[in-house]
Design a protein around this motif. Sequence first.
Motif, mmCIF file in Angstrom:
data_model
loop_
_atom_site.group_PDB
_atom_site.id
_atom_site.type_symbol
_atom_site.label_atom_id
_atom_site.label_comp_id
_atom_site.label_asym_id
_atom_site.label_seq_id
_atom_site.Cartn_x
_atom_site.Cartn_y
_atom_site.Cartn_z
ATOM 1 N N TRP A 74 0.911 -1.193 -0.027
ATOM 2 C CA TRP A 74 -0.043 0.004 0.012
ATOM 3 C C TRP A 74 0.786 1.249 -0.094
ATOM 4 O O TRP A 74 0.503 2.029 -0.524
ATOM 5 C CB TRP A 74 -1.026 0.025 1.170
ATOM 6 N N LEU A 75 1.868 1.338 0.617
ATOM 7 C CA LEU A 75 2.881 2.530 0.842
ATOM 8 C C LEU A 75 4.081 2.443 0.393
ATOM 9 O O LEU A 75 4.905 3.347 0.558
ATOM 10 C CB LEU A 75 2.807 2.988 2.638
ATOM 11 N N ALA A 84 4.361 1.468 -4.821
ATOM 12 C CA ALA A 84 2.716 1.707 -4.787
ATOM 13 C C ALA A 84 2.688 3.155 -5.515
ATOM 14 O O ALA A 84 1.450 3.245 -5.974
ATOM 15 C CB ALA A 84 2.333 1.843 -3.304
ATOM 16 N N TRP A 118 1.782 6.342 -7.048
ATOM 17 C CA TRP A 118 0.722 7.284 -6.574
ATOM 18 C C TRP A 118 -0.473 6.865 -5.723
ATOM 19 O O TRP A 118 -0.670 7.816 -4.796
ATOM 20 C CB TRP A 118 -0.082 7.559 -8.079
ATOM 21 N N GLN A 119 -0.473 5.563 -5.802
ATOM 22 C CA GLN A 119 -1.635 5.073 -4.806
ATOM 23 C C GLN A 119 -1.055 5.223 -3.284
ATOM 24 O O GLN A 119 -1.772 5.771 -2.422
ATOM 25 C CB GLN A 119 -1.685 3.554 -4.807
ATOM 26 N N GLY A 120 0.283 5.040 -3.042
ATOM 27 C CA GLY A 120 0.980 5.190 -1.637
ATOM 28 C C GLY A 120 0.823 6.782 -1.259
ATOM 29 O O GLY A 120 0.543 6.970 -0.062
ATOM 30 N N LEU A 171 -1.337 8.880 -2.242
ATOM 31 C CA LEU A 171 -2.848 9.166 -2.076
ATOM 32 C C LEU A 171 -3.206 9.033 -0.606
ATOM 33 O O LEU A 171 -3.866 9.521 -0.137
ATOM 34 C CB LEU A 171 -3.463 8.907 -3.074
ATOM 35 N N ILE A 172 -2.919 7.581 -0.263
ATOM 36 C CA ILE A 172 -3.147 6.988 0.944
ATOM 37 C C ILE A 172 -2.491 7.798 2.016
ATOM 38 O O ILE A 172 -3.232 8.267 3.078
ATOM 39 C CB ILE A 172 -2.819 5.558 1.180
ATOM 40 N N CYS A 215 -1.799 11.005 1.990
ATOM 41 C CA CYS A 215 -2.580 12.260 2.078
ATOM 42 C C CYS A 215 -3.763 11.978 2.759
ATOM 43 O O CYS A 215 -4.170 13.101 3.439
ATOM 44 C CB CYS A 215 -2.914 12.759 0.605
ATOM 45 N N ALA A 275 5.358 8.007 -0.166
ATOM 46 C CA ALA A 275 3.948 8.101 0.822
ATOM 47 C C ALA A 275 4.344 8.612 2.122
ATOM 48 O O ALA A 275 3.205 9.367 2.652
ATOM 49 C CB ALA A 275 3.748 6.534 0.801
ATOM 50 N N PRO A 333 0.017 16.087 -1.972
ATOM 51 C CA PRO A 333 0.229 15.235 -3.176
ATOM 52 C C PRO A 333 1.624 16.058 -3.696
ATOM 53 O O PRO A 333 2.420 15.120 -4.350
ATOM 54 C CB PRO A 333 -0.949 15.401 -3.799
#
Lengths: 175, 198
Positions: A71-72, A76, A78-80, A82-83, A85, A114, A155
Amino acid sequence: MGGIFEPGVMIIWGMVVVALVIAMRQPGARLRQGVMRGADMFLVNGPKIGVAILAAGFISQILPEDIVAAWLGESAGWQGILIGCAVGPFFPGGPLVIMPLVLALLKAGAGVPALIALLTAAATWGLHRIFMFEIPMMGGRFTALRLVSSIALPPLAGLLAALLVQVLGAPAPGH
Amino acid sequence: MRRPKRSRAAEAFGPSFWVFAGFAGIAAWAVWELKGIGAVGEALSGDLDVLLFLLPRMIGGMLLAGLVQAILPPDLVAKWVGEDSGLRGIFIGAVVGMLTPGGPMTSFPIVVAFYMSGADRGALVAYLTGWSLLGFHRTLVWELPLLGSEFTLYRIAAVIALPILAGLIARRIPLRAVGPGREEDGPTAGSRRAGGEA
């Protein structure tokens, strides 16, 4: 690991020497005051930092590394970010709470972008501080103005950190 | 900043110490249950490494934070942001924010004072963003020791320009509300009460 003559230590102590010289040249008991404040900070915060390290060490042992990394982690992307944030604003309290948690996540395999997004979100959108201090003291309108102005910062910080990692490589694990 | 000698031990071993100690205890128990005693020992020896790594940095960082606080006179700080506007005002706001030590009990009373003395809203936003993102005090006392110098440098590099960006954006937002003392929505009595705490 942990040598006294590493660059990090040398830089800090070099700055201490500069500050000591400046304080010495100023009138009054600045030097004494400054050293006393530093010693005070160490006495008051030292024990907390000690137990925070203990807690972070144990928590990172039980954090599910595969999930944290997926996840982080650096991969990961962009996803990391965003999580990070999304989670940052909900971290309660000051550095005392946030830093040990970030350390635990770092040890469990979270990526630097992240975590930097998370720290930026906690600093600029931290709900706890907004409701406890900013709205009561500065009013809702100023708070809204500041929030709108900083909406893009977490971000952006994550993205800049990802660029840094890509160009310079991941920072050496401090410990 | 008032800190009578007697209460230092009470402060050092106050609620947050015990909360962390409790977390450490519960997490240690969980590690033992889930992974066995070996993992507990592993975590402990890792912690010892971290601590040895930190001590020289932590002592230097706190000494530096104390000295900077003693060197910088607060009135001078107020003068810098209070009077100016323009890009320079935003820049100065961001830098002064970074130099403001302590938590929200210190910084918000300063912001209220700036606001009352007519500081530009871009400078105010830059100040708060600089303080919360890059406050030297927090970085030296907490981030550098716990997360290490490389992580800290990466983070500083990633966010160093953001307070100025936020200040510039704040100035462009067409919100007329921010004028010292004119709006009902400005700093309130509560802020004056808390101001005494700084």
